[in-house]
Design a protein around this motif. Sequence first.
Motif, PDB file in Angstrom:
ATOM      1  N   GLY A  33       0.835  -1.230   0.034  1.00 15.76           N
ATOM      2  CA  GLY A  33       0.078   0.042   0.296  1.00 15.76           C
ATOM      3  C   GLY A  33       0.895   1.216   0.128  1.00 15.76           C
ATOM      4  O   GLY A  33       1.934   1.257   0.612  1.00 15.76           O
ATOM      5  N   LEU A  34       0.471   2.199  -0.810  1.00 19.05           N
ATOM      6  CA  LEU A  34       1.139   3.563  -0.794  1.00 19.05           C
ATOM      7  C   LEU A  34       0.245   4.418  -0.057  1.00 19.05           C
ATOM      8  O   LEU A  34      -0.789   4.689  -0.165  1.00 19.05           O
ATOM      9  N   PRO A  35       0.964   5.330   0.961  1.00 16.12           N
ATOM     10  CA  PRO A  35       0.398   6.329   1.598  1.00 16.12           C
ATOM     11  C   PRO A  35      -0.357   7.318   0.665  1.00 16.12           C
ATOM     12  O   PRO A  35       0.243   7.452  -0.500  1.00 16.12           O
ATOM     13  N   GLU A  36      -1.328   7.687   1.030  1.00 21.28           N
ATOM     14  CA  GLU A  36      -2.245   8.840   0.101  1.00 21.28           C
ATOM     15  C   GLU A  36      -1.369  10.093  -0.206  1.00 21.28           C
ATOM     16  O   GLU A  36      -1.226  10.340  -1.327  1.00 21.28           O
ATOM     17  N   GLN A  37      -0.738  10.531   0.878  1.00 23.23           N
ATOM     18  CA  GLN A  37       0.227  11.455   0.729  1.00 23.23           C
ATOM     19  C   GLN A  37       1.646  11.050   0.805  1.00 23.23           C
ATOM     20  O   GLN A  37       1.997  10.809   2.084  1.00 23.23           O
ATOM     21  N   ILE A  38       2.505  11.013  -0.046  1.00 26.29           N
ATOM     22  CA  ILE A  38       3.929  10.812   0.332  1.00 26.29           C
ATOM     23  C   ILE A  38       4.695  11.789   0.978  1.00 26.29           C
ATOM     24  O   ILE A  38       4.561  13.002   0.446  1.00 26.29           O
ATOM     25  N   GLU A  39       5.166  11.370   2.166  1.00 28.13           N
ATOM     26  CA  GLU A  39       6.170  12.525   2.685  1.00 28.13           C
ATOM     27  C   GLU A  39       7.370  12.096   2.393  1.00 28.13           C
ATOM     28  O   GLU A  39       7.807  10.970   2.536  1.00 28.13           O
ATOM     29  N   TRP A  40       8.124  13.081   1.899  1.00 29.33           N
ATOM     30  CA  TRP A  40       9.756  12.872   1.553  1.00 29.33           C
ATOM     31  C   TRP A  40      10.356  13.946   1.889  1.00 29.33           C
ATOM     32  O   TRP A  40      10.602  15.095   1.295  1.00 29.33           O
ATOM     33  N   ASN A  41      11.205  13.927   2.956  1.00 28.41           N
ATOM     34  CA  ASN A  41      11.657  14.953   3.580  1.00 28.41           C
ATOM     35  C   ASN A  41      13.267  14.983   3.697  1.00 28.41           C
ATOM     36  O   ASN A  41      13.496  14.382   4.768  1.00 28.41           O
ATOM     37  N   PRO A  42      14.206  15.005   2.707  1.00 30.54           N
ATOM     38  CA  PRO A  42      15.543  14.874   2.864  1.00 30.54           C
ATOM     39  C   PRO A  42      16.162  15.925   3.726  1.00 30.54           C
ATOM     40  O   PRO A  42      15.628  17.075   3.617  1.00 30.54           O
ATOM     41  N   ASP A  43      17.218  15.660   4.636  1.00 31.77           N
ATOM     42  CA  ASP A  43      17.939  16.425   5.383  1.00 31.77           C
ATOM     43  C   ASP A  43      19.303  16.476   5.081  1.00 31.77           C
ATOM     44  O   ASP A  43      20.023  15.976   5.600  1.00 31.77           O
ATOM     45  N   PRO A  44      19.559  17.043   3.760  1.00 29.15           N
ATOM     46  CA  PRO A  44      21.094  16.823   3.366  1.00 29.15           C
ATOM     47  C   PRO A  44      21.979  17.510   4.053  1.00 29.15           C
ATOM     48  O   PRO A  44      21.791  18.530   5.181  1.00 29.15           O
ATOM     49  N   VAL A  45      23.271  17.451   4.082  1.00 31.85           N
ATOM     50  CA  VAL A  45      24.433  17.889   4.673  1.00 31.85           C
ATOM     51  C   VAL A  45      24.470  19.530   4.307  1.00 31.85           C
ATOM     52  O   VAL A  45      23.862  19.860   3.231  1.00 31.85           O
ATOM     53  N   SER A  46      24.955  20.260   5.355  1.00 29.03           N
ATOM     54  CA  SER A  46      24.795  21.809   4.771  1.00 29.03           C
ATOM     55  C   SER A  46      25.895  22.155   3.825  1.00 29.03           C
ATOM     56  O   SER A  46      26.861  21.107   3.407  1.00 29.03           O
ATOM     57  N   PHE A  47      25.637  23.098   2.936  1.00 30.44           N
ATOM     58  CA  PHE A  47      26.752  23.498   1.972  1.00 30.44           C
ATOM     59  C   PHE A  47      28.139  23.499   2.431  1.00 30.44           C
ATOM     60  O   PHE A  47      29.017  23.180   1.834  1.00 30.44           O
ATOM     61  N   GLU A  48      28.409  24.182   3.459  1.00 31.53           N
ATOM     62  CA  GLU A  48      29.544  24.223   4.313  1.00 31.53           C
ATOM     63  C   GLU A  48      30.240  22.693   4.289  1.00 31.53           C
ATOM     64  O   GLU A  48      31.316  22.513   3.960  1.00 31.53           O
ATOM     65  N   GLU A  49      29.416  22.103   4.943  1.00 23.52           N
ATOM     66  CA  GLU A  49      30.024  20.560   4.971  1.00 23.52           C
ATOM     67  C   GLU A  49      30.275  20.072   3.856  1.00 23.52           C
ATOM     68  O   GLU A  49      31.527  19.502   3.350  1.00 23.52           O
ATOM     69  N   TYR A  50      29.249  20.183   2.693  1.00 23.50           N
ATOM     70  CA  TYR A  50      29.781  19.750   1.338  1.00 23.50           C
ATOM     71  C   TYR A  50      30.794  20.244   0.807  1.00 23.50           C
ATOM     72  O   TYR A  50      31.873  19.717   0.147  1.00 23.50           O
TER      73      TYR A  50
END
Length: 331
Positions: A67-84
């Motif tokens: 089953g797929l949730p009605e609303q897909i939650e997709w919240n990436p929390d990438p490294v900061s630009f400074e760290e990158y």
Amino acid sequence: MKLYNKQEAIGRMNVLASRAKPFVFLIDYLQEQVYVEEAKNVSPAELVYNLNGFTNEDGWHHQQQKGLPEQIEWNPDPVSFEEYNCAFEYVRKNILAGNSFLTNLTFRTPVCTNLTLESIYCHSRALYQVWVKGRFVVFSPEIFVRINNGVISSYPMKGTIDATLPDARRILLEDEKEAAEHATIVDLIRNDLSIVASHVRVSRYRYMDVIQTNRGPILQTSSEICGELPEDYKQRLGDILFSMLPAGSITGAPKKKTMQIICEAEGYERGFYTGITGYFDGTNLDSAVMIRFVEQQPEGLYFKSGGGITFKSDARSEYEEMKQKVYVPIY
Ligand SMILES: C=C(O[C@@H]1C=C(C(=O)O)C=C[C@H]1O)C(=O)O
């Protein structure tokens, strides 16, 4: 899931291929952990695959997880630009010192989502998909090599752009940095194929794929390089595959020194991400580079992604590319 070391895996592949037995394989980035199993023995309770049509999905009964949730939650929390940027600068310094002329730099992004590995697998649409219970799911658009009637072909992918940008196709094709990066990777793969094949040639140069994602379409450029394998290639299939690893598109060049730079710059383990997976059907072989990869950790899901860095690269756009790839092909 039983894993083998490189030597054991080469032996198993050589024996299975010479006996024309279909098998499935997964090889991690450092070629330390290999899954290689006769197709008939792959248990869908622990591993489900669909590798360009070769699949064991029929035996999978995890209906409740589809089953797929009605609303897909997709919240990436990438490294900061400074760290990158810290890692980027390290790579850049090495490129300017002449230690590498192309380095593939990747990161791990935690993703807060209501999707599970199973639901991602079930609802994704990609050329190559694998789900490994409790470990990871991969939905890759990138072919590694194909072997058909003694002809081996490789398809390195290099060059990414948001397909919704006006004139995206032209911008990608005319981008000097992307063109140079692409040429480098084609050269590298030509060399890799020459280790195992003769009459190596580039048969298609910088063709474009549209890849659909939950965040809109992206364009990626690839090329096709092919050559002829010796008559007895089946008895040596394992040796042949391993001699071309790791895939040039996810290391850079020159391979060995660049891998060392990657290890120092990234500071995390790629594991099976950027390894390869594939299927031998008794005669022919198809395989993929394991990019577009979500891993399960006790604290949650992580997405691994990255891109190629050259002396022309701009940290901001590379950072954006790494983030742009954190998607699921559910649309
Ligand atoms: C390592 C990744 O991408 C690699 C780098 C690419 C690029 O630089 O355009 C494209 C495909 C991959 O071979 C990834 O997508 O995670």
